[in-house]
Enzyme design. Sequence first.
Site, PDB file in Angstrom:
ATOM      1  N   LYS A 179       0.840  -1.212   0.000  1.00 44.07           N
ATOM      2  CA  LYS A 179       0.000   0.000   0.000  1.00 44.07           C
ATOM      3  C   LYS A 179       0.866   1.250   0.000  1.00 44.07           C
ATOM      4  O   LYS A 179       0.576   2.229  -0.700  1.00 44.07           O
ATOM      5  CB  LYS A 179      -0.943  -0.034   1.204  1.00 44.07           C
ATOM      6  CG  LYS A 179      -1.991  -1.130   1.056  1.00 44.07           C
ATOM      7  CD  LYS A 179      -2.740  -1.395   2.337  1.00 44.07           C
ATOM      8  CE  LYS A 179      -3.790  -2.484   2.108  1.00 44.07           C
ATOM      9  NZ  LYS A 179      -4.307  -3.043   3.364  1.00 44.07           N
ATOM     10  N   GLY A 276     -13.309  -4.860   4.679  1.00 44.06           N
ATOM     11  CA  GLY A 276     -14.698  -5.251   4.909  1.00 44.06           C
ATOM     12  C   GLY A 276     -15.540  -5.001   3.672  1.00 44.06           C
ATOM     13  O   GLY A 276     -15.181  -4.182   2.813  1.00 44.06           O
TER      14      GLY A 276
HETATM   15  N1  LIG Z   1     -11.804  -8.288   1.975  1.00 50.99           N
HETATM   16  C1  LIG Z   1     -11.423  -7.032   2.069  1.00 50.99           C
HETATM   17  O1  LIG Z   1     -11.830  -6.306   2.995  1.00 50.99           O
HETATM   18  C2  LIG Z   1     -10.481  -6.430   1.073  1.00 50.99           C
HETATM   19  C3  LIG Z   1     -10.111  -5.089   1.213  1.00 50.99           C
HETATM   20  C4  LIG Z   1      -9.285  -4.496   0.238  1.00 50.99           C
HETATM   21  C5  LIG Z   1      -8.800  -5.278  -0.780  1.00 50.99           C
HETATM   22  N2  LIG Z   1      -9.150  -6.607  -0.877  1.00 50.99           N
HETATM   23  C6  LIG Z   1      -8.628  -7.368  -2.017  1.00 50.99           C
HETATM   24  O2  LIG Z   1      -9.715  -7.685  -2.866  1.00 50.99           O
HETATM   25  C7  LIG Z   1      -9.528  -8.948  -3.487  1.00 50.99           C
HETATM   26  C8  LIG Z   1     -10.725  -9.839  -3.164  1.00 50.99           C
HETATM   27  O3  LIG Z   1     -10.789 -10.000  -1.767  1.00 50.99           O
HETATM   28  P1  LIG Z   1     -11.967 -10.778  -1.043  1.00 50.99           P
HETATM   29  O4  LIG Z   1     -11.801 -10.517   0.410  1.00 50.99           O
HETATM   30  O5  LIG Z   1     -13.261 -10.447  -1.665  1.00 50.99           O
HETATM   31  O6  LIG Z   1     -11.556 -12.294  -1.326  1.00 50.99           O
HETATM   32  P2  LIG Z   1     -12.465 -13.580  -1.157  1.00 50.99           P
HETATM   33  O7  LIG Z   1     -13.583 -13.324  -0.202  1.00 50.99           O
HETATM   34  O8  LIG Z   1     -11.546 -14.712  -0.903  1.00 50.99           O
HETATM   35  O9  LIG Z   1     -13.113 -13.768  -2.616  1.00 50.99           O
HETATM   36  C9  LIG Z   1     -12.368 -14.124  -3.721  1.00 50.99           C
HETATM   37  C10 LIG Z   1     -13.342 -14.469  -4.841  1.00 50.99           C
HETATM   38  O10 LIG Z   1     -12.603 -14.787  -6.023  1.00 50.99           O
HETATM   39  C11 LIG Z   1     -13.091 -16.006  -6.577  1.00 50.99           C
HETATM   40  N3  LIG Z   1     -11.995 -16.675  -7.275  1.00 50.99           N
HETATM   41  C12 LIG Z   1     -10.778 -17.013  -6.786  1.00 50.99           C
HETATM   42  N4  LIG Z   1     -10.050 -17.634  -7.736  1.00 50.99           N
HETATM   43  C13 LIG Z   1     -10.827 -17.677  -8.853  1.00 50.99           C
HETATM   44  C14 LIG Z   1     -10.644 -18.198 -10.146  1.00 50.99           C
HETATM   45  N5  LIG Z   1      -9.503 -18.777 -10.488  1.00 50.99           N
HETATM   46  N6  LIG Z   1     -11.643 -18.056 -11.033  1.00 50.99           N
HETATM   47  C15 LIG Z   1     -12.799 -17.456 -10.711  1.00 50.99           C
HETATM   48  N7  LIG Z   1     -13.027 -16.928  -9.487  1.00 50.99           N
HETATM   49  C16 LIG Z   1     -12.060 -17.061  -8.570  1.00 50.99           C
HETATM   50  C17 LIG Z   1     -13.582 -16.804  -5.377  1.00 50.99           C
HETATM   51  O11 LIG Z   1     -14.524 -17.774  -5.804  1.00 50.99           O
HETATM   52  P3  LIG Z   1     -15.277 -18.735  -4.739  1.00 50.99           P
HETATM   53  O12 LIG Z   1     -16.104 -17.825  -3.886  1.00 50.99           O
HETATM   54  O13 LIG Z   1     -16.131 -19.600  -5.599  1.00 50.99           O
HETATM   55  O14 LIG Z   1     -14.216 -19.442  -3.987  1.00 50.99           O
HETATM   56  C18 LIG Z   1     -14.216 -15.684  -4.524  1.00 50.99           C
HETATM   57  O15 LIG Z   1     -15.531 -15.441  -4.899  1.00 50.99           O
HETATM   58  C19 LIG Z   1      -8.202  -9.488  -2.935  1.00 50.99           C
HETATM   59  O16 LIG Z   1      -7.190  -9.159  -3.834  1.00 50.99           O
HETATM   60  C20 LIG Z   1      -8.029  -8.710  -1.650  1.00 50.99           C
HETATM   61  O17 LIG Z   1      -6.663  -8.568  -1.289  1.00 50.99           O
HETATM   62  C21 LIG Z   1      -9.995  -7.184   0.021  1.00 50.99           C
END
Ligand SMILES: NC(=O)c1ccc[n+]([C@@H]2O[C@H](COP(=O)([O-])OP(=O)(O)OC[C@H]3O[C@@H](n4cnc5c(N)ncnc54)[C@H](OP(=O)(O)O)[C@@H]3O)[C@@H](O)[C@H]2O)c1
Length: 402
Positions: A179, A276
């Site tokens: 970041k 979140g």
């Molecule tokens: N969570 C946060 O608060 C937050 C904040 C800022 C940034 N981020 C960033 O945002 C991104 C997403 O985070 P997240 O928390 O939403 O992650 P997450 O809850 O683990 O969700 C990831 C999603 O991607 C899908 N996915 C993974 N590999 C895939 C593939 N090969 N083909 C198709 N779909 C695939 C997963 O499918 P399934 O559901 O079917 O497993 C899931 O729906 C990450 O890079 C994270 O670092 C997250």
Amino acid sequence: MTRPLSVALAGLGTVGAGVLRLLRENAEVVTARAGRPIAVTAVSARDRTRDRGTSLAGLRWYDDPVALAAGKPVVTANTALIAVHGAELAAAAERAGVALGFEAAVAGGIPVIKALREGLAGNRITRVAGILNGTCNYILTVMRERGREFAEVLAEAQKLGYAEADPSFDIDGIDAAHKLAILAALAFGRPVAFDAVHVEGIRRISALDIAFAGELGYRIKLLGLARRSAAGIEARVHPCMVPQGAPIARVDGVFNAVVAEGDFVGRIMLEGRGAGAGPTASAVVADLIDIARGRVTPVWGAASGALSQVPSVPMEAHVGPYYLRLMVVDRPGVIADVTAVLRDQGISLESMLQRGRSPGEAVPVVLVTHETRESAMRAALARIAALDAVLEDPTVIRIEPA
Ligand SMILES: NC(=O)c1ccc[n+]([C@@H]2O[C@H](COP(=O)([O-])OP(=O)(O)OC[C@H]3O[C@@H](n4cnc5c(N)ncnc54)[C@H](OP(=O)(O)O)[C@@H]3O)[C@@H](O)[C@H]2O)c1
């Protein structure tokens, strides 16, 4: 009405499902601000059967999300992607004349990308600093409030879902460094340079150091700091002691904060939730609204060819005050040996704390230095750690002015 902006969501986890919900629940305000509706029409994830907490009826499903992105504007929340590949991605977006939005990638719901890139665009930024990892800030806050040790608080944070099963990406400072690399590139108008960030995490912070920090009038925070000086750009992530009265010292728990200093604006601070579903969706949708409006800002604030090639300043050249805690055998002459090493390196002391007396046993000794060069401190530490009476590796925490 104008044609809706059609959106394909790659990922339906915390961020993706949050975006879907926001676009549905706030459709009216989003449409007004975007000048047209924003409609999710296609989605991709791994598991078609999982309950996403919201209906997927009528949405096209793709197994391969890469196919979705070809030649289209992209919005991502993926910090590591932008920090490591941001230069190539920006060049590709520039060539295609499309937007690449990443507001959600730094400090979640805090609109810090827009603030630095657009809101402060008229300034020369001299410093940007922030609490950029909610997991670390939560752990340090609980350690301070309850007087507990790092390992216990980490285990509890894992149970509560505030820390990952493999927490190293957060607690070793890597996420914060990603970041910071992004913020430094935007603040100083230079290509993103993750490898130039000095990184230390919070594993070695103990309840004892947190208590001493309080006694000295400081709080310990994991900060990302980037500063521009005549020599170049210094970018570092490490635990810092910040004065208790500084606004950033009071940002606790999972909250994030970013401070920026510009030559015309002075100092600003933004605080809010760094992760979140809700905060991240808020940031992603802001980027989508820009795309719906046809606003395309260069990814790094200026065209790739207009970025400056300011050199990076190595960590050894950092100058600042240091907190040093040693565990020493309580016997005559030990302090004299330690201060002799510091004198030889030209390091002068501002204060010293020694608690209790237990002759022949281990006692903590805390030394606070005046402005010291990192290279001198490292040389002194190597000699101090080798002294017979020094029982464990010294703990060093840099002191950061407010
Ligand atoms: N969570 C946060 O608060 C937050 C904040 C800022 C940034 N981020 C960033 O945002 C991104 C997403 O985070 P997240 O928390 O939403 O992650 P997450 O809850 O683990 O969700 C990831 C999603 O991607 C899908 N996915 C993974 N590999 C895939 C593939 N090969 N083909 C198709 N779909 C695939 C997963 O499918 P399934 O559901 O079917 O497993 C899931 O729906 C990450 O890079 C994270 O670092 C997250």
